[in-house]
Design a protein around this motif. Structure first.
Motif, PDB file in Angstrom:
ATOM      1  N   UNK A   1       5.880  12.316  -0.589  1.00 42.71           N
ATOM      2  CA  UNK A   1       4.492  12.552  -0.989  1.00 42.71           C
ATOM      3  C   UNK A   1       3.642  12.871   0.240  1.00 42.71           C
ATOM      4  N   UNK A   2       3.847  12.086   1.317  1.00 44.27           N
ATOM      5  CA  UNK A   2       3.104  12.343   2.556  1.00 44.27           C
ATOM      6  C   UNK A   2       3.457  13.728   3.090  1.00 44.27           C
TER       7      UNK A   2
ATOM      8  N   UNK B   1      10.240  -0.187   5.248  1.00 45.51           N
ATOM      9  CA  UNK B   1       8.952   0.360   4.828  1.00 45.51           C
ATOM     10  C   UNK B   1       8.987   1.130   3.522  1.00 45.51           C
ATOM     11  N   UNK B   2      10.178   1.240   2.929  1.00 43.63           N
ATOM     12  CA  UNK B   2      10.300   1.924   1.645  1.00 43.63           C
ATOM     13  C   UNK B   2      11.027   0.980   0.682  1.00 43.63           C
TER      14      UNK B   2
ATOM     15  N   UNK C   1       1.303  -0.315   6.388  1.00 46.29           N
ATOM     16  CA  UNK C   1       0.350   0.436   5.588  1.00 46.29           C
ATOM     17  C   UNK C   1       0.935   1.794   5.225  1.00 46.29           C
ATOM     18  N   UNK C   2       1.465   1.864   4.012  1.00 44.67           N
ATOM     19  CA  UNK C   2       2.120   3.094   3.554  1.00 44.67           C
ATOM     20  C   UNK C   2       1.172   4.247   3.332  1.00 44.67           C
ATOM     21  N   UNK C   3      -0.140   3.989   3.482  1.00 44.21           N
ATOM     22  CA  UNK C   3      -1.088   5.084   3.311  1.00 44.21           C
ATOM     23  C   UNK C   3      -1.083   6.016   4.519  1.00 44.21           C
TER      24      UNK C   3
ATOM     25  N   UNK D   1       1.647  16.318   1.125  1.00 49.80           N
ATOM     26  CA  UNK D   1       0.206  16.293   1.349  1.00 49.80           C
ATOM     27  C   UNK D   1      -0.237  17.107   2.558  1.00 49.80           C
TER      28      UNK D   1
ATOM     29  N   UNK E   1       2.192   4.902  -0.753  1.00 50.58           N
ATOM     30  CA  UNK E   1       1.495   6.173  -0.955  1.00 50.58           C
ATOM     31  C   UNK E   1       1.880   6.779  -2.296  1.00 50.58           C
TER      32      UNK E   1
ATOM     33  N   UNK F   1       0.086   8.689   7.060  1.00 50.76           N
ATOM     34  CA  UNK F   1       0.941   9.850   6.818  1.00 50.76           C
ATOM     35  C   UNK F   1       2.346   9.645   7.365  1.00 50.76           C
TER      36      UNK F   1
ATOM     37  N   UNK G   1       0.821  -1.228   0.000  1.00 49.61           N
ATOM     38  CA  UNK G   1       0.000   0.000   0.000  1.00 49.61           C
ATOM     39  C   UNK G   1       0.845   1.265   0.000  1.00 49.61           C
TER      40      UNK G   1
ATOM     41  N   UNK H   1      -8.093  12.617   8.787  1.00 46.43           N
ATOM     42  CA  UNK H   1      -8.487  11.582   7.843  1.00 46.43           C
ATOM     43  C   UNK H   1      -8.302  10.175   8.393  1.00 46.43           C
ATOM     44  N   UNK H   2      -8.776   9.219   7.612  1.00 47.56           N
ATOM     45  CA  UNK H   2      -8.640   7.813   7.983  1.00 47.56           C
ATOM     46  C   UNK H   2      -7.168   7.445   8.157  1.00 47.56           C
ATOM     47  N   UNK H   3      -6.303   8.026   7.331  1.00 45.14           N
ATOM     48  CA  UNK H   3      -4.886   7.678   7.405  1.00 45.14           C
ATOM     49  C   UNK H   3      -4.074   8.745   8.131  1.00 45.14           C
TER      50      UNK H   3
ATOM     51  N   UNK I   1      13.717   4.214  -2.036  1.00 53.23           N
ATOM     52  CA  UNK I   1      12.888   5.166  -2.766  1.00 53.23           C
ATOM     53  C   UNK I   1      12.141   6.027  -1.754  1.00 53.23           C
TER      54      UNK I   1
ATOM     55  N   UNK J   1       7.376   7.968  -1.658  1.00 51.89           N
ATOM     56  CA  UNK J   1       6.152   7.925  -0.837  1.00 51.89           C
ATOM     57  C   UNK J   1       6.274   8.769   0.429  1.00 51.89           C
TER      58      UNK J   1
END
Lengths: 160, 257
Positions: free
Chosen positions: B132-133, B116-117, B185-187, B136, A35, B189, A33, B218-220, B126, B129
């Protein structure tokens, strides 16, 4: 300066030709998952906040309810040996114990279900796994709450 | 009288030389090269190093003298650019701020990429992600006043103090990649993005705190934090990350009630 001792590694000369080259690299292992620009989708609303608050508040209330319940059922007045149909019937004759048990049932079930929901969210990686696990969880929760509520309200001490 | 020369000090110490500060240390590095193999493997390097040197110096010795293919990021090498966060002896640290003597050099020192990356090569991951967080949460000053300011935006010392801790972040990803929620869960933040949102939410000059709080509601967002304190332990800048996350949670709740 020093000596190198290399363990047999996939790096450096290996027997035979490697199937991977600069133009044909091995697949990298992406974390679950990941991002991206498009995720996560914004989910307006305060559900997660209320969920978080509920866990804290219900936890505090449950400490009193559950410890009190255990004390009455297992320790005081003869301990576990006194429990029987008559004991339960006697307790549920009072609205106070009905409310106590009902509150304990609802809070404990919702508290546990919400906890499991966060565990599923944390650990289930694939969307489908999440869907099924949560479906199972919600079904079991609703079933138990409804059944328990029904029993508390329709309990008949004169049942044969 | 002879002029002191430096050559001697720089030269490799002779084996068995009593006063030598050098000790033999084993670096056990997690290697991955997608151009050679799909498998990541451990590789041991033995080097003579002064225990008062840093792990980064050891990695340099390996790269410069032993194996030039070893790949890792580092820029300033003095703990401020945040490039060389890695998992040293199972804990996220900056290689340039970790002294060899502090991590038990008698045993092999394990060095892995942060978790986790996606690992691209050896210790390089990388970071996209992660950034990106960061993007955001809108990590920049936002004001409702659209006019060009005519003077600087003033702030009292107390107002500055309010978010001082979270201004220290260097975006090394040590906290986010130590978070068990983020691993799975990379979603989420992640702590670093929340720390940087905190830096603006509690800045008296900023006017988009409400928007940022909404994003983290938010949820994440912050509610996924399990308060394991891994982030606070990992932060090489000593930021109280979990506390910052808790302050955002509190702001969200007091905003509502």
């Amino acid at each position: 300066m020093s000596t190198t001792e290399t363990t047999p590694a996939g790096i450096g000369p290996v027997e035979g030709a490697s199937v991977f080259t600069a133009d044909n690299p091995a697949p990298v292992i992406e974390p679950p998952r990941k991002r991206t620009k498009k995720t996560p989708k914004s989910t307006r609303g305060n559900f997660e906040m209320y969920g978080w608050l509920f866990m804290r508040l219900s936890g505090v209330v449950l400490v009193v309810l559950v410890l009190g319940h255990l004390l009455i059922q297992l320790v005081l007045d003869g301990g576990v040996s006194k429990i029987g149909f008559a004991f339960v019937a006697g307790r549920w004759a009072s609205p106070f114990w009905q409310v106590w048990d009902l509150l304990m049932l609802w809070l404990a079930m919702l508290h546990g279900a919400n906890g499991l929901r966060t565990v599923i969210n944390d650990y289930a990686e694939r969307a489908n796994t999440r869907l099924w696990l949560k479906g199972l969880l919600y079904t079991a929760t609703v079933f138990t709450i409804l059944l328990g509520t029904l029993v508390i309200f329709t309990f008949d001490p004169n049942i044969r | 009288m002879a002029t002191p020369v430096l050559d001697k000090a720089d030269a490799t110490p002779e084996p068995g030389f009593a006063d030598s500060p050098y000790i033999t240390v084993t670096f056990r590095v997690r290697r991955f090269n997608p151009e050679v193999s799909a498998e990541a493997t451990w590789q041991d390097f033995q080097l003579e190093i002064d225990p008062k040197e840093r792990v980064l110096d050891g990695l340099h010795k390996i790269k410069w003298d032993l194996d030039g293919t070893l790949t890792f990021r580092r820029s300033c090498a003095h703990g401020i650019c945040g490039s060389d966060a890695m998992r040293i002896n199972g804990k996220n640290r900056l290689a340039c701020k970790t002294l060899i003597k502090d991590i038990n050099p008698e045993k092999p020192i394990t060095i892995e990429p942060i978790k986790g990356l996606t690992v691209l090569k050896d210790l390089v991951v990388d970071m996209e992600p992660f950034f990106q967080a960061y993007r955001d949460v809108m990590p920049f000053l936002i004001t409702k006043d659209t006019n060009e300011p005519t003077r600087e935006r003033l702030q009292s010392a107390e107002d500055r103090e309010r978010f001082d801790d979270t201004t220290k972040c260097i975006l090394c990803a040590a906290c986010t990649s130590s978070c068990p929620v983020f691993w799975n869960d990379g979603q989420y933040f992640g702590p670093a993005a929340i720390v940087n949102a905190h830096r603006f939410i509690f800045d008296s000059r900023d006017e988009a705190g409400e928007q940022r709080l909404e994003i983290l509601n938010d949820r994440d967002g912050v509610w996924r934090c399990r308060t394991t304190f891994n982030c606070t332990d990992a932060c090489p800048r000593g930021i109280e990350v979990t506390k910052a996350i808790a302050e955002v949670k509190r702001a969200l709740i007091t905003r509502r009630f």
